[in-house]
Design a protein around this motif. Structure first.
Motif, mmCIF file in Angstrom:
data_model
loop_
_atom_site.group_PDB
_atom_site.id
_atom_site.type_symbol
_atom_site.label_atom_id
_atom_site.label_comp_id
_atom_site.label_asym_id
_atom_site.label_seq_id
_atom_site.Cartn_x
_atom_site.Cartn_y
_atom_site.Cartn_z
ATOM 1 N N TYR A 148 3.636 -3.669 -8.923
ATOM 2 C CA TYR A 148 4.631 -4.146 -7.964
ATOM 3 C C TYR A 148 3.964 -4.446 -6.628
ATOM 4 C CZ TYR A 148 7.895 -1.942 -11.266
ATOM 5 O OH TYR A 148 8.597 -1.571 -12.391
ATOM 6 N N TYR A 149 4.403 -5.527 -6.007
ATOM 7 C CA TYR A 149 3.947 -5.892 -4.663
ATOM 8 C C TYR A 149 5.183 -6.050 -3.782
ATOM 9 C CZ TYR A 149 -0.635 -6.547 -6.668
ATOM 10 O OH TYR A 149 -1.839 -6.335 -7.296
ATOM 11 N N ILE A 150 5.166 -5.389 -2.635
ATOM 12 C CA ILE A 150 6.330 -5.386 -1.761
ATOM 13 C C ILE A 150 5.966 -5.976 -0.403
ATOM 14 C CG2 ILE A 150 8.148 -3.989 -0.707
ATOM 15 C CD1 ILE A 150 7.712 -1.887 -2.819
ATOM 16 N N PHE A 151 6.755 -6.960 0.012
ATOM 17 C CA PHE A 151 6.634 -7.525 1.358
ATOM 18 C C PHE A 151 7.940 -7.254 2.109
ATOM 19 C CE2 PHE A 151 3.066 -9.528 -0.514
ATOM 20 C CZ PHE A 151 2.237 -9.966 0.522
ATOM 21 N N GLU A 152 7.797 -7.016 3.404
ATOM 22 C CA GLU A 152 8.936 -6.668 4.241
ATOM 23 C C GLU A 152 9.178 -7.769 5.269
ATOM 24 O OE1 GLU A 152 10.034 -2.435 5.761
ATOM 25 O OE2 GLU A 152 8.621 -3.273 7.225
ATOM 26 N N LEU A 153 10.407 -8.267 5.304
ATOM 27 C CA LEU A 153 10.842 -9.226 6.321
ATOM 28 C C LEU A 153 11.634 -8.473 7.377
ATOM 29 C CD1 LEU A 153 12.149 -12.067 3.990
ATOM 30 C CD2 LEU A 153 10.289 -12.347 5.631
ATOM 31 N N THR A 191 10.872 -8.027 -0.513
ATOM 32 C CA THR A 191 10.689 -8.778 -1.754
ATOM 33 C C THR A 191 9.796 -7.936 -2.660
ATOM 34 O OG1 THR A 191 8.723 -10.007 -1.007
ATOM 35 C CG2 THR A 191 10.890 -10.965 -0.521
ATOM 36 N N ILE A 192 10.206 -7.814 -3.916
ATOM 37 C CA ILE A 192 9.483 -6.990 -4.886
ATOM 38 C C ILE A 192 9.172 -7.857 -6.095
ATOM 39 C CG2 ILE A 192 9.540 -4.876 -6.269
ATOM 40 C CD1 ILE A 192 11.815 -3.909 -4.398
ATOM 41 N N SER A 193 7.899 -7.913 -6.466
ATOM 42 C CA SER A 193 7.518 -8.797 -7.572
ATOM 43 C C SER A 193 6.164 -8.370 -8.120
ATOM 44 C CB SER A 193 7.443 -10.248 -7.092
ATOM 45 O OG SER A 193 6.369 -10.402 -6.169
ATOM 46 N N ASP A 194 5.699 -9.114 -9.129
ATOM 47 C CA ASP A 194 4.326 -8.925 -9.573
ATOM 48 C C ASP A 194 3.385 -9.697 -8.645
ATOM 49 O OD1 ASP A 194 4.575 -11.608 -10.287
ATOM 50 O OD2 ASP A 194 4.623 -11.222 -12.451
ATOM 51 N N GLU A 195 2.086 -9.583 -8.881
ATOM 52 C CA GLU A 195 1.109 -10.171 -7.959
ATOM 53 C C GLU A 195 1.188 -11.693 -7.922
ATOM 54 O OE1 GLU A 195 -2.637 -11.903 -6.562
ATOM 55 O OE2 GLU A 195 -1.833 -12.017 -8.609
ATOM 56 N N ASP A 196 1.376 -12.329 -9.067
ATOM 57 C CA ASP A 196 1.397 -13.788 -9.091
ATOM 58 C C ASP A 196 2.598 -14.335 -8.325
ATOM 59 O OD1 ASP A 196 0.461 -16.417 -10.128
ATOM 60 O OD2 ASP A 196 2.389 -16.367 -11.183
ATOM 61 N N HIS A 214 0.816 -1.209 0.000
ATOM 62 C CA HIS A 214 0.000 0.000 0.000
ATOM 63 C C HIS A 214 0.852 1.262 0.000
ATOM 64 C CE1 HIS A 214 0.826 -1.039 4.215
ATOM 65 N NE2 HIS A 214 0.844 0.258 4.434
ATOM 66 N N SER A 215 2.175 1.120 0.108
ATOM 67 C CA SER A 215 3.067 2.276 0.000
ATOM 68 C C SER A 215 2.923 2.910 -1.375
ATOM 69 C CB SER A 215 4.527 1.842 0.193
ATOM 70 O OG SER A 215 4.717 1.200 1.430
ATOM 71 N N GLY A 216 3.349 4.154 -1.496
ATOM 72 C CA GLY A 216 3.427 4.755 -2.820
ATOM 73 C C GLY A 216 4.586 4.144 -3.585
ATOM 74 N N ILE A 217 4.337 3.626 -4.772
ATOM 75 C CA ILE A 217 5.394 3.019 -5.586
ATOM 76 C C ILE A 217 5.419 3.762 -6.917
ATOM 77 C CG2 ILE A 217 6.304 0.892 -6.586
ATOM 78 C CD1 ILE A 217 4.581 -0.669 -4.590
ATOM 79 N N LEU A 218 6.422 4.620 -7.082
ATOM 80 C CA LEU A 218 6.550 5.445 -8.279
ATOM 81 C C LEU A 218 7.643 4.879 -9.174
ATOM 82 C CD1 LEU A 218 6.453 9.021 -6.686
ATOM 83 C CD2 LEU A 218 4.549 7.495 -7.232
#
Length: 364
Positions: free
Chosen positions: A142-147, A198-203, A52-56
């Motif tokens: 882009y979808y970003i998850f944080e570890l 981790t940065i990737s597409d939705e799938d 949900h962050s801004g990704i420009l």
């Protein structure tokens, strides 16, 4: 980015994900695992969805030089697969947003807060004149998850292999494993601790999330919702928009000078920020406060001393999940920053509560 009906969100909801829409963005409020999640943040590993962050997306030959010229950090020579945190400030040196820049060489990603994404877009477009720079707000790209947590590095190695150990802080690499394709970024956070994105597409994000759940092994792993993270960040003294980071404060006050270069020369707000340091003009600093009585919800507090002199203002507070008491973050004038100094918090209805000044991060 409304992701409420995507397969990724449906999968996370099956795991207990409670989604709320905030300005069209899907935000994970909690996972029905409050105590376990907090324990993982301090003793294990947590996975937080920050999509949900801004990704420009920035494209053009002048993009990196342009960011270097108008923001606080030195990114002129940011290499391919390099990461830098930088702050956009007004002409008066006040914070517009704290951002993260990732250089993919063919393009760059600028990660902003969700709150100030549109403000950053307007700010960038204001200063693009003849520069070869194109700014695009990405939607569902882009979808970003944080570890994050003390076991983050070991866990990243479990999921990604030895390449996780080879990645230097503030760089990223492409990962192709188990039929999944994503970027793994290793970032030193505001407090100097290592976390991973981790940065990737939705799938690939959905498949990676499922792979993590299926292969977490003996790790103390949990999903982290925003309610739990908010308690954690206040406990750790991590400032956030729009509470501690906004155009009423400067990087000195917020403790963010690691993202400010004193050597690179001019940027917007540079003269004011430099003068504050040179002439010791910083009047207040981010600190902690502990409430000795429970505050009422949605109270807005000004801090006063026993003589009624204004000492600062509370920006965030929470019933701490770790310490089981009400604590908060506040900007407090330097002459009131003695540990355990007693102040009075007065809300907008003139109700008062006693508080004590605490150093950050909070300790039992």
């Amino acid at each position: 980015m409304d992701t409420h009906t995507t397969p990724l969100i449906e999968y996370l909801e099956s795991l207990g994900y409670k989604v709320e829409l905030n300005n069209g963005d899907s935000v994970a409020k909690n996972y029905d695992n409050t105590n376990e999640a907090m324990n993982s943040l301090y003793d294990g590993i947590g996975l937080r969805n920050i999509s949900h962050s801004g990704i420009l997306e920035l494209r053009g030959n002048d993009s990196v030089e342009f960011i270097h010229r108008i923001a606080t950090n030195d990114v002129k020579n940011l290499p391919k697969e390099g990461i830098a945190e930088t702050i956009f400030t007004t002409e008066k040196g006040r914070i517009i947003d704290y951002t993260t820049l990732l250089n993919f060489e063919s393009h760059q990603l600028l990660i902003t807060s969700a709150d100030f994404r549109n403000k950053i877009v307007s700010w960038l477009n204001k200063y693009i004149i003849t520069d070869d720079v194109k700014v695009a707000v990405t939607e569902k790209k882009y979808y970003i998850f944080e570890l994050l947590g003390p076991q983050a590095e070991s866990f990243a190695t479990l999921i990604c292999g030895n390449i996780a150990n080879q990645i230097q802080p503030n760089t990223f690499k492409i990962i192709h494993t188990e039929g999944m394709l994503f970027f793994l970024a290793k970032i030193k956070d505001i407090k100097g601790r290592i976390k991973f994105w981790t940065i990737s597409d939705e799938d690939n994000a959905r498949r990676l999330t499922k792979y993590i759940v299926d292969n977490k092994g003996i790790f103390n792993f949990n999903f982290i919702g925003e309610d739990v993270y908010n308690s954690y960040r206040i406990e750790q003294g991590i400032p956030a928009t729009p509470y501690e980071l906004n155009d009423e404060v400067n990087p000195h006050e917020a403790g963010l000078m690691d993202a400010v270069s004193s050597l690179k020369g001019c940027y917007i707000g540079q003269e004011v920020i430099a003068r504050l340091e040179t002439y010791d003009k910083v009047q207040k600093l981010l600190s902690g406060v502990e409430f000795t009585e429970p505050p009422l919800p949605e109270s807005i507090f000004v801090l006063l001393d026993n003589e009624g002199k204004e000492a600062g203002n509370v920006t965030s507070y929470v019933n701490s999940l770790k310490f089981k008491k009400y604590i908060g973050l506040a900007y407090i004038r330097k002459n009131f920053l003695e540990p355990d100094m007693k102040l009075i918090a007065k809300d907008q209805f003139h109700r008062t509560l006693p508080v004590e000044v605490k150093s950050l991060p909070f300790k039992k």
